[in-house]
Motif scaffolding. Sequence first.
Motif, PDB file in Angstrom:
ATOM      1  N   SER A  62      44.191  42.265  38.726  1.00  0.00           N
ATOM      2  CA  SER A  62      43.492  43.316  39.466  1.00  0.00           C
ATOM      3  C   SER A  62      42.131  42.892  40.008  1.00  0.00           C
ATOM      4  N   ALA A  63      41.674  41.672  39.659  1.00  0.00           N
ATOM      5  CA  ALA A  63      40.348  41.229  40.094  1.00  0.00           C
ATOM      6  C   ALA A  63      40.397  39.794  40.605  1.00  0.00           C
ATOM      7  N   VAL A  64      39.455  39.465  41.485  1.00  0.00           N
ATOM      8  CA  VAL A  64      39.337  38.103  42.014  1.00  0.00           C
ATOM      9  C   VAL A  64      37.861  37.742  42.118  1.00  0.00           C
ATOM     10  N   ILE A  65      37.596  36.453  42.186  1.00  0.00           N
ATOM     11  CA  ILE A  65      36.240  35.980  42.466  1.00  0.00           C
ATOM     12  C   ILE A  65      36.028  36.057  43.975  1.00  0.00           C
ATOM     13  N   CYS A  66      34.921  36.644  44.380  1.00  0.00           N
ATOM     14  CA  CYS A  66      34.631  36.783  45.814  1.00  0.00           C
ATOM     15  C   CYS A  66      33.136  36.556  46.035  1.00  0.00           C
TER      16      CYS A  66
END
Length: 216
Positions: free
Chosen positions: A11-15
């Motif tokens: 549900s999350a990513v590095i951005c």
Amino acid sequence: MDNRETIFQQSAVICNINIPCWTGVKKLPEMDAKFKRDHGIDADGEISTTYVKLMGSSHDLIKEIKSKGKEARRVHERFIVCRLGARGDNVVNFLTLGKIHKALEPYRDDVMGRVEDFCNSYEQLKQDALAELNGVVPEDFFPSVEEVRSKFGFELDIRSIPTSNILDNKLGNKEAEEEIRTSTAKALEKTMNDSIKNVFDRFITQIKNINTQSKG
């Protein structure tokens, strides 16, 4: 890897957002008092004892580009759930990537449009600066327009969040792998806890704002 880690990574990513900007500043050799007098250098003016703003009064154009980049970073900041690891990578909800791109698109167009205008005018701006600086800076101090253009940019660096078992049997050293695995797992757990707290704090703030408005 436990279920919480799996859910978090799905549900999350590095951005991260990268907006490099040319400084337009050049370090000069040390200048003695006579050199300053001969060239009318004021230490409180455009030229200091060590550095010079190469573009003279046109340096404001670079400052404007940098300012627009800061505005874009503030927009990006609104989407950050928490930060990960020693590098402080920004973590965002995977589902907000489309909104992030849409929110930043006008800033990217503005920044890169200004960069293009600056680079297209660079040769003339350079000649104006050389005249303005009155021989203090030789022409070979100025980088080429290609070098200048390469100092600017605007991009999103999007990567998946690493798992705690990403190095399984890849280092050839079980102890080192276990140490890194444990460290990564702890970092992920802290990130998950921080993200939950961040969302909860935002929710409480919204409730307080609604309550304040209803009383007003």
